[in-house]
Design an enzyme around this catalytic site. Structure first.
Site, mmCIF file in Angstrom:
data_model
loop_
_atom_site.group_PDB
_atom_site.id
_atom_site.type_symbol
_atom_site.label_atom_id
_atom_site.label_comp_id
_atom_site.label_asym_id
_atom_site.label_seq_id
_atom_site.Cartn_x
_atom_site.Cartn_y
_atom_site.Cartn_z
ATOM 1 N N TYR A 317 0.810 -1.230 0.000
ATOM 2 C CA TYR A 317 0.000 0.000 0.000
ATOM 3 C C TYR A 317 0.838 1.273 0.000
ATOM 4 O O TYR A 317 0.294 2.356 0.213
ATOM 5 C CB TYR A 317 -0.881 0.048 1.256
ATOM 6 N N CYS A 344 14.631 -11.721 -1.035
ATOM 7 C CA CYS A 344 15.177 -11.453 -2.372
ATOM 8 C C CYS A 344 14.122 -10.812 -3.269
ATOM 9 O O CYS A 344 13.640 -11.424 -4.228
ATOM 10 C CB CYS A 344 15.699 -12.744 -2.967
#
Ligand SMILES: *Cc1c(COP(=O)(O)O)cnc(C)c1O
Length: 419
Positions: A317, A344
């Site tokens: 968000y 990662c």
């Protein structure tokens, strides 16, 4: 009143040192303040005093059994969106008569179980769902109590991924179709309309969209009653925002209640509120440890041991969370850095371009306002076990979810014999 504060330069949750908790449970972990939640619940209750009102906690914000039980004890009901949440609510002793079933995709199994338990109301989101519920209720010899979730096509002026009340969103039924569908409910032998419902979005700071939406809701209720529909409750949904950081402002609960009252209190209906974030968001923090400081070409990185699998909000968000050093040092030099996790993915950050007191390996940091949509959204990407949750009350703390073990993760898989 803030329940996370410094005492002798160490961040405390109520009267418990965050360092003591970290030493006991390890890092990272979520930490919640029970008194903060109780306090918020009481504030909400008093803002609506004098009105017959059910506070149906939107448990998707934080569905830990301890948090649910704590709210159940205060008298809260639950707004649920799945079978899992239904079973959690029941287990936490929330009476079915205080449970509201929301969500666009209720399965047959979910509808059956909720009917069997006699939940208070099904908030219908489509005609297809109406048809399905009518058939299932018939098979079970029941009459299902329903509300229609109205989509008012009002922009809640919040992040696009948490706006739910515009015609672009999958939620609810257009207010233009409401009258026709209430007629259809009246003609469905195994359904009875008991209310009307609306939920326009989440993290709403500006109250004006509510004003517009509730004005529309009021007119609908008047029209529906005039046509002989017995609407006995009005469900105003949730969505009330919180300040996620210093300097952010938070909507005033009394101003919100005033808007609700001004439109909806004289319609001879009880009210249902579905707050999630507002009750628990600022009652929780995520505590993490600094693994490394990395000096990049253009900026520095504080690499911590919590990642986007533990707290998804920053990357999902673009959410801001204040980040505090658990140990405060007066006059400490600042640094400018991204606070990132070990995963990662470039999206694995907790904050970007942030000024914070110069951190070093081993320091503890607190990601604030992490009580809602934090632990519940956690996953195990990169085979990272789910982290523990701790509940503090006054001067003691307890683990309310244990740290998942790597063996727990591996044990869910099975390898076919032919490999
Ligand atoms: C998510 C949700 C809520 C709660 O939203 P908050 O912003 O956490 O208050 C309430 N009602 C429904 C139907 C929801 O989907």
């Amino acid at each position: 009143m803030t329940y996370f504060h410094y005492q002798d330069d160490i961040l405390h949750a109520e009267q418990v040192s965050i360092i003591d908790i970290a030493n006991s449970v390890g890092t990272p972990f979520y930490c919640y303040s029970a008194n903060s939640i109780i306090d918020r619940y009481n504030q909400l209750k008093s803002a609506f005093s004098g009105i017959d009102c059910l506070i149906a906690y939107a448990m998707k914000a934080n569905s830990n059994q301890a948090i649910l039980s704590l709210l159940a004890k205060q008298g809260a009901g639950a707004d649920i969106v799945s079978l899992g949440e239904l079973e959690r609510a029941i287990k936490a002793n929330i009476p079915p008569q205080k449970i509201i079933f929301s969500g666009v995709g209720k399965s047959k199994k979910e509808l059956r179980r909720a009917l069997e338990l006699n939940v208070h109301c099904f908030n219908l989101e489509s005609e297809a769902e109406l048809d399905r519920l009518n058939i299932i209720a018939d098979e079970m010899g029941k009459i299902a109590p329903v509300s229609l979730r109205i989509n008012p096509n009002v922009d809640a002026k919040t992040h696009k991924k948490i706006t739910t009340g515009t015609s672009e969103n999958k939620f609810g039924i257009s207010h233009k179709d409401a009258m026709r569908i209430y007629e259809k409910i009246a003609n469905s032998p195994n359904l009875t309309a008991i209310g009307i419902d609306m939920h326009i979005g989440s993290q709403i700071i500006d109250l004006e969209p509510y004003d517009n939406a509730f004005a529309l809701l009021k007119n609908l209720v008047i029209d529906l009653k005039a046509k002989g529909h017995r609407i006995s409750h009005i469900d105003v949904g949730g969505g009330l925002g919180i300040a996620h950081g210093q300097g952010e402002k938070e909507p005033d609960i009394d101003a919100y209640a005033k808007i609700v009252r001004s439109h909806l209190s004289n319609l001879d209906c009880t009210l249902v509120l579905e707050p999630g974030r507002w009750l628990v968001g600022n009652a929780g923090i995520l505590v993490t440890k600094v693994e490394y400081i990395k000096h990049g070409e253009n900026k520095d990185f504080v690499i911590v041991n919590a990642g986007m699998n533990d707290l998804l909000r920053p990357t999902l968000y673009e959410a801001h969370h204040d980040i505090l050093a658990v140990e405060h040092e007066n006059g400490k030099e600042n640094m400018f850095a991204d606070i990132v996790g070990p995963i990662c993915e470039s999206g694995d950050y907790l904050a970007q371009s942030r000024t914070l007191p110069k951190a070093k390996q081993g320091d503890l940091l607190a990601i604030m306002s992490a009580g809602a949509y934090g632990a519940v959204m956690a996953g195990t990407y990169n085979s990272r076990p789910r982290i523990p949750e701790v509940l503090v009350k006054d001067n003691h703390f307890e683990i309310i979810r244990r740290r998942q073990k790597i063996e727990d993760l591996i044990a869910l898989d099975s390898v076919p014999s032919w490999i």
